[in-house]
Design an enzyme around this catalytic site. Structure first.
Site, PDB file in Angstrom:
ATOM      1  N   CYS A   1     -32.237  -1.387  99.452  1.00 60.56           N
ATOM      2  CA  CYS A   1     -33.567  -1.462 100.043  1.00 60.56           C
ATOM      3  C   CYS A   1     -34.571  -0.831  99.070  1.00 60.56           C
ATOM      4  CB  CYS A   1     -33.592  -0.735 101.398  1.00 60.56           C
ATOM      5  SG  CYS A   1     -33.471   1.069 101.284  1.00 60.56           S
TER       6      CYS A   1
ATOM      7  N   HIS B   1     -23.455   6.577  95.842  1.00 58.91           N
ATOM      8  CA  HIS B   1     -23.173   7.954  96.282  1.00 58.91           C
ATOM      9  C   HIS B   1     -23.043   8.893  95.092  1.00 58.91           C
ATOM     10  CE1 HIS B   1     -22.870   7.210 100.513  1.00 58.91           C
ATOM     11  NE2 HIS B   1     -21.756   6.483 100.445  1.00 58.91           N
TER      12      HIS B   1
ATOM     13  N   CYS C   1     -33.952   3.068  98.609  1.00 55.28           N
ATOM     14  CA  CYS C   1     -32.753   3.412  97.836  1.00 55.28           C
ATOM     15  C   CYS C   1     -32.907   2.990  96.372  1.00 55.28           C
ATOM     16  CB  CYS C   1     -31.511   2.783  98.469  1.00 55.28           C
ATOM     17  SG  CYS C   1     -31.065   3.557 100.057  1.00 55.28           S
TER      18      CYS C   1
ATOM     19  N   GLU D   1     -20.243   3.004  96.396  1.00 56.96           N
ATOM     20  CA  GLU D   1     -19.689   4.309  95.989  1.00 56.96           C
ATOM     21  C   GLU D   1     -20.402   4.853  94.757  1.00 56.96           C
ATOM     22  OE1 GLU D   1     -17.991   5.858  98.119  1.00 56.96           O
ATOM     23  OE2 GLU D   1     -17.460   4.131  99.358  1.00 56.96           O
TER      24      GLU D   1
ATOM     25  N   HIS E   1     -26.030   7.398 102.958  1.00 57.74           N
ATOM     26  CA  HIS E   1     -26.008   6.190 103.773  1.00 57.74           C
ATOM     27  C   HIS E   1     -27.414   5.905 104.275  1.00 57.74           C
ATOM     28  CE1 HIS E   1     -21.471   6.632 104.545  1.00 57.74           C
ATOM     29  NE2 HIS E   1     -21.698   5.768 103.578  1.00 57.74           N
TER      30      HIS E   1
END
Length: 184
Positions: free
Chosen positions: A169, A138, A172, A135, A144
């Site tokens: 990853c 985000h 991200c 979260e 996602h």
């Protein structure tokens, strides 16, 4: 090292075991290298209870907690032990304002395995940390991820959540670093 200019606030809402709050804080500091601060708890979120669903609205909790916390904090994560939902899903483990300031994490469904058995406290703590970090991702603008080995991959149930690693990853990770560098 990556640090946000302001700390991440953890806001217990209702009765939350202290070990879960401290575990989430430690994971945010250890995995995302961000300072955290635990705020005094708010009362149970009775204002968010939906009588027909017998659950609590994640959006109502986020809306209520946002003005409760001073601008001294980069992002705010509310921690609850009630069953939360968003209108299009039966339940959620957490919810965040994409690229915004507030998120909520629920421990409610993390305390039972998919088969109905009870997980160890270590499993509950790890699940809690994964949801909080997801979260928080985000909140920093991450979406996602399609990589099922990434913390930002969508997990619809506990089996998927348990298989998800406590790491981002490569893509991200870069996106988070850039978001923090820009001060998002």
């Amino acid at each position: 090292m990556i640090f946000a200019k302001k700390p991440i606030a953890l806001l217990p809402i209702g009765e939350i075991p202290e070990i879960r709050i401290k575990s989430v804080a430690a994971h945010i500091e250890g995995y995302f290298n961000l300072c955290t601060e635990i705020l005094p708890p708010l009362a149970n979120p009775l204002y968010a209870f939906h009588k027909k669903r017998l659950q609590y609205s994640a959006a109502a909790i986020i809306d209520k907690m946002a003005p409760e916390v001073p601008e001294d904090y980069e992002k705010i994560i509310g921690l609850v032990d009630v069953d939360i939902f968003v209108p299009i899903l039966t339940y959620v483990f957490g919810e965040a304002q994409q690229g915004g300031r507030c998120a909520v994490v629920s421990f409610h469904r993390l305390k039972k395995n998919s088969d109905g058995s009870s997980p160890t406290e270590a499993q509950v703590l790890e699940r809690s940390a994964k949801i909080a970090l997801h979260e928080l991702g985000h909140l920093f603008g991450l979406y996602h991820c399609t990589d099922d080995k990434c913390l930002m991959h969508f997990c619809g149930d506990l089996d998927e959540l348990d298989k998800t690693p406590l790491s981002l990853c490569r893509y991200c990770s870069v996106f988070l670093r850039e978001a923090l560098r820009r001060g998002r």
